[in-house]
Motif scaffolding. Structure first.
Motif, PDB file in Angstrom:
ATOM      1  N   SER A 242       0.839  -1.192   0.000  1.00 52.28           N
ATOM      2  CA  SER A 242       0.000   0.000   0.000  1.00 52.28           C
ATOM      3  C   SER A 242       0.870   1.237   0.000  1.00 52.28           C
ATOM      4  O   SER A 242       2.024   1.218   0.424  1.00 52.28           O
ATOM      5  CB  SER A 242      -0.881  -0.012   1.250  1.00 52.28           C
ATOM      6  OG  SER A 242      -1.399   1.260   1.511  1.00 52.28           O
ATOM      7  N   TYR A 243       0.300   2.350  -0.467  1.00 48.14           N
ATOM      8  CA  TYR A 243       1.065   3.591  -0.438  1.00 48.14           C
ATOM      9  C   TYR A 243       1.322   4.047   0.987  1.00 48.14           C
ATOM     10  O   TYR A 243       2.101   4.973   1.219  1.00 48.14           O
ATOM     11  CB  TYR A 243       0.355   4.685  -1.243  1.00 48.14           C
ATOM     12  CG  TYR A 243      -0.970   5.126  -0.682  1.00 48.14           C
ATOM     13  CD1 TYR A 243      -2.144   4.605  -1.179  1.00 48.14           C
ATOM     14  CD2 TYR A 243      -1.036   6.060   0.347  1.00 48.14           C
ATOM     15  CE1 TYR A 243      -3.362   4.998  -0.669  1.00 48.14           C
ATOM     16  CE2 TYR A 243      -2.255   6.456   0.859  1.00 48.14           C
ATOM     17  CZ  TYR A 243      -3.403   5.925   0.346  1.00 48.14           C
ATOM     18  OH  TYR A 243      -4.609   6.323   0.859  1.00 48.14           O
ATOM     19  N   MET A 244       0.673   3.418   1.958  1.00 42.55           N
ATOM     20  CA  MET A 244       0.913   3.774   3.349  1.00 42.55           C
ATOM     21  C   MET A 244       2.197   3.130   3.890  1.00 42.55           C
ATOM     22  O   MET A 244       2.633   3.432   4.979  1.00 42.55           O
ATOM     23  CB  MET A 244      -0.272   3.332   4.217  1.00 42.55           C
ATOM     24  CG  MET A 244      -1.561   4.091   3.909  1.00 42.55           C
ATOM     25  SD  MET A 244      -1.405   5.833   4.282  1.00 42.55           S
ATOM     26  CE  MET A 244      -3.104   6.367   4.069  1.00 42.55           C
ATOM     27  N   ASP A 245       2.811   2.207   3.120  1.00 43.38           N
ATOM     28  CA  ASP A 245       3.937   1.433   3.634  1.00 43.38           C
ATOM     29  C   ASP A 245       5.248   1.846   2.980  1.00 43.38           C
ATOM     30  O   ASP A 245       6.088   1.027   2.660  1.00 43.38           O
ATOM     31  CB  ASP A 245       3.707  -0.060   3.379  1.00 43.38           C
ATOM     32  CG  ASP A 245       2.397  -0.543   3.967  1.00 43.38           C
ATOM     33  OD1 ASP A 245       2.035  -0.052   5.029  1.00 43.38           O
ATOM     34  OD2 ASP A 245       1.765  -1.411   3.350  1.00 43.38           O
ATOM     35  N   GLU A 246       5.456   3.132   2.772  1.00 42.62           N
ATOM     36  CA  GLU A 246       6.530   3.576   1.905  1.00 42.62           C
ATOM     37  C   GLU A 246       7.807   4.017   2.594  1.00 42.62           C
ATOM     38  O   GLU A 246       8.693   4.528   1.950  1.00 42.62           O
ATOM     39  CB  GLU A 246       6.012   4.721   1.027  1.00 42.62           C
ATOM     40  CG  GLU A 246       4.897   4.300   0.112  1.00 42.62           C
ATOM     41  CD  GLU A 246       5.259   3.073  -0.687  1.00 42.62           C
ATOM     42  OE1 GLU A 246       6.397   2.950  -1.162  1.00 42.62           O
ATOM     43  OE2 GLU A 246       4.405   2.199  -0.813  1.00 42.62           O
TER      44      GLU A 246
ATOM     45  N   ALA B  98     -13.470   7.118 -11.910  1.00 45.08           N
ATOM     46  CA  ALA B  98     -12.978   7.758 -10.684  1.00 45.08           C
ATOM     47  C   ALA B  98     -11.614   8.400 -10.916  1.00 45.08           C
ATOM     48  O   ALA B  98     -11.337   9.508 -10.435  1.00 45.08           O
ATOM     49  CB  ALA B  98     -12.906   6.738  -9.548  1.00 45.08           C
ATOM     50  N   MET B  99     -10.746   7.713 -11.684  1.00 50.15           N
ATOM     51  CA  MET B  99      -9.419   8.265 -11.951  1.00 50.15           C
ATOM     52  C   MET B  99      -9.525   9.535 -12.782  1.00 50.15           C
ATOM     53  O   MET B  99      -8.825  10.533 -12.523  1.00 50.15           O
ATOM     54  CB  MET B  99      -8.560   7.214 -12.659  1.00 50.15           C
ATOM     55  CG  MET B  99      -7.078   7.572 -12.707  1.00 50.15           C
ATOM     56  SD  MET B  99      -6.344   7.604 -11.050  1.00 50.15           S
ATOM     57  CE  MET B  99      -5.016   8.782 -11.309  1.00 50.15           C
TER      58      MET B  99
ATOM     59  N   GLU C 127      -6.090   6.936  -2.947  1.00 48.87           N
ATOM     60  CA  GLU C 127      -6.759   5.625  -3.011  1.00 48.87           C
ATOM     61  C   GLU C 127      -7.174   5.299  -4.443  1.00 48.87           C
ATOM     62  O   GLU C 127      -7.047   4.149  -4.887  1.00 48.87           O
ATOM     63  CB  GLU C 127      -7.990   5.611  -2.102  1.00 48.87           C
ATOM     64  CG  GLU C 127      -7.687   5.685  -0.609  1.00 48.87           C
ATOM     65  CD  GLU C 127      -7.613   7.119  -0.095  1.00 48.87           C
ATOM     66  OE1 GLU C 127      -7.687   7.302   1.125  1.00 48.87           O
ATOM     67  OE2 GLU C 127      -7.455   8.044  -0.924  1.00 48.87           O
ATOM     68  N   THR C 128      -7.661   6.298  -5.161  1.00 48.69           N
ATOM     69  CA  THR C 128      -8.084   6.084  -6.543  1.00 48.69           C
ATOM     70  C   THR C 128      -6.894   5.740  -7.425  1.00 48.69           C
ATOM     71  O   THR C 128      -6.951   4.837  -8.262  1.00 48.69           O
ATOM     72  CB  THR C 128      -8.798   7.344  -7.077  1.00 48.69           C
ATOM     73  OG1 THR C 128      -9.889   7.657  -6.204  1.00 48.69           O
ATOM     74  CG2 THR C 128      -9.315   7.119  -8.480  1.00 48.69           C
ATOM     75  N   LEU C 129      -5.797   6.471  -7.233  1.00 48.28           N
ATOM     76  CA  LEU C 129      -4.580   6.199  -7.997  1.00 48.28           C
ATOM     77  C   LEU C 129      -4.057   4.796  -7.720  1.00 48.28           C
ATOM     78  O   LEU C 129      -3.611   4.095  -8.627  1.00 48.28           O
ATOM     79  CB  LEU C 129      -3.507   7.233  -7.651  1.00 48.28           C
ATOM     80  CG  LEU C 129      -2.132   7.036  -8.269  1.00 48.28           C
ATOM     81  CD1 LEU C 129      -2.206   6.997  -9.784  1.00 48.28           C
ATOM     82  CD2 LEU C 129      -1.180   8.141  -7.797  1.00 48.28           C
ATOM     83  N   GLU C 130      -4.133   4.371  -6.470  1.00 51.82           N
ATOM     84  CA  GLU C 130      -3.679   3.026  -6.099  1.00 51.82           C
ATOM     85  C   GLU C 130      -4.491   1.959  -6.847  1.00 51.82           C
ATOM     86  O   GLU C 130      -3.931   1.017  -7.424  1.00 51.82           O
ATOM     87  CB  GLU C 130      -3.818   2.833  -4.595  1.00 51.82           C
ATOM     88  CG  GLU C 130      -3.107   1.611  -4.046  1.00 51.82           C
ATOM     89  CD  GLU C 130      -1.611   1.827  -3.925  1.00 51.82           C
ATOM     90  OE1 GLU C 130      -0.858   0.885  -4.254  1.00 51.82           O
ATOM     91  OE2 GLU C 130      -1.193   2.915  -3.512  1.00 51.82           O
TER      92      GLU C 130
END
Length: 362
Positions: free
Chosen positions: A3-7, A103-104, A174-177
């Motif tokens: 996830s982008y949260m784990d960077e 959404a994107m 979130e949408t980009l992910e």
């Protein structure tokens, strides 16, 4: 995928940088302040302008990814012909949910609608291309493109510079992910099918390039009162393996070079546009073509497109595969080059057709 949260697994200093680009005006803001103004630095020469008008022509091939993955030999042959004869094709039935694409498109449009001071908080640094701004600007007298961009590295996860990822609109990340995960899946599936057309095992290309770089360039093309005198993006070929583009369903802009003519890529609702990159051309010893393409502008409506570049990592060496040197092409047309060097060579010069590929020519 993570996830982008784990960077925070590696430090900022360990993330590669790519190329510097000179600071130039924001085109969207320039049009907002004075829609009638087109500064001289954007006006192309008469020679360039003469090339702007394209003619009526056949549409580029369309590939049904569902049929391709189902083992349809006819669809595989269509893919081979598209890569060989066109270098571009549109993909339908690719499996990305419509709501993800919608959404994107929505969050990127909302991002570009933000005040300039908000977008400038994500401005590209002086030595790299991640962030908001302009790439490939290398000289003060260079003719400029009529567009602005947001460029982000998506994969590998630890290459992300999250300080350049928009936090507004609220659900941008979130949408980009979700969107980028779908692009990665589609890219893997397409490269598996391309490997078959090259006479390789389906997983051969994935083994060949190992881990992948996936970058996203979101392009914003404002309206222009002199659309026949400017270019949205200068003619170039991509340094990727393949590029996957989500373009507007409503507004044309992308054009490709085919048989000496500029061919418009007419949007198909919910389709993705895919093109062969320089790496695939090198691997196939020129059998598959990375095609010169450009973007033109219009007077009535701004346009947004999202280009996802799938490429090797810096330390990979690329050269023609042995079995691609055959009776049809008995000599290697390209020498072995390290991809990171090839990429930076391209990015440290202005977009100028396929001039950058000379570095890899044998």
């Amino acid at each position: 995928m993570g996830s982008y949260m784990d960077e925070n697994i590696i430090g900022e200093d360990d993330i590669p940088t790519y190329a510097a680009s000179l600071l130039v005006p924001n085109v969207q803001e320039m049009v907002r302040k004075n829609p009638l103004e087109v500064p001289q630095r954007y006006i192309r020469t008469q020679e360039d302008v003469a090339k702007i008008n394209c003619i009526l022509s056949p549409e580029i091939p369309t590939i049904d990814l569902s049929s391709l993955l189902g083992g349809c030999r006819d669809e595989l042959e269509k893919l081979h012909e598209a890569c060989q004869d066109w270098g571009f094709f549109q993909v339908v039935n690719h499996g990305m949910p419509r709501q993800v694409m919608r959404a994107m498109n929505e969050v990127t449009a909302q991002f570009f609608d933000l005040p300039l001071e908000e977008k400038n908080k994500l401005s590209m640094p002086s030595d790299d291309i991640q962030g908001y701004g302009h790439a490939y600007v290398v000289s003060e007298d260079q003719k400029l493109d009529w567009s602005d961009a947001l460029i982000l590295i998506i994969y590998p996860n630890h290459f992300r510079r999250l300080k350049y990822w928009p936090t507004s609109p609220e659900h941008f990340r979130e949408t980009l992910e979700s969107y980028s995960s779908e692009i990665r899946r589609i890219g893997d599936e397409l490269m598996g099918s391309v490997a078959l057309t090259m006479g390789l095992d389906k997983d051969a290309m994935l083994k060949l390039h190992g881990d992948l770089l996936q970058a996203l360039r979101v392009n914003y093309y404002p309206t222009c009162q002199k659309p026949d005198e400017v270019v949205g993006v200068s003619p170039h070929s991509d340094t990727s393996i393949i590029t996957i583009l989500l373009q507007s369903d409503e507004t044309e802009g992308l054009q490709i070079q085919h048989d000496g003519m500029w061919i418009p890529v007419k949007p198909i609702p919910d389709a993705l546009v895919v093109n062969v990159g320089d790496v695939l051309e090198i691997w196939t010893n020129g059998k598959y073509k990375s095609i010169e393409h450009r973007v033109v502008t219009n007077e009535k409506k701004p346009r947004i497109s999202l280009a996802s570049f799938i490429a090797p990592l810096d330390d990979m060496e690329i050269e023609p595969l042995d079995h691609m040197v055959d009776q049809e092409r008995p000599c290697k047309m390209y020498k072995k080059v390290k991809y990171g060097e090839y990429l930076r060579h391209s990015m440290n010069r202005k977009m100028e057709g396929k001039a950058h590929t000379q570095m890899a020519k044998a």
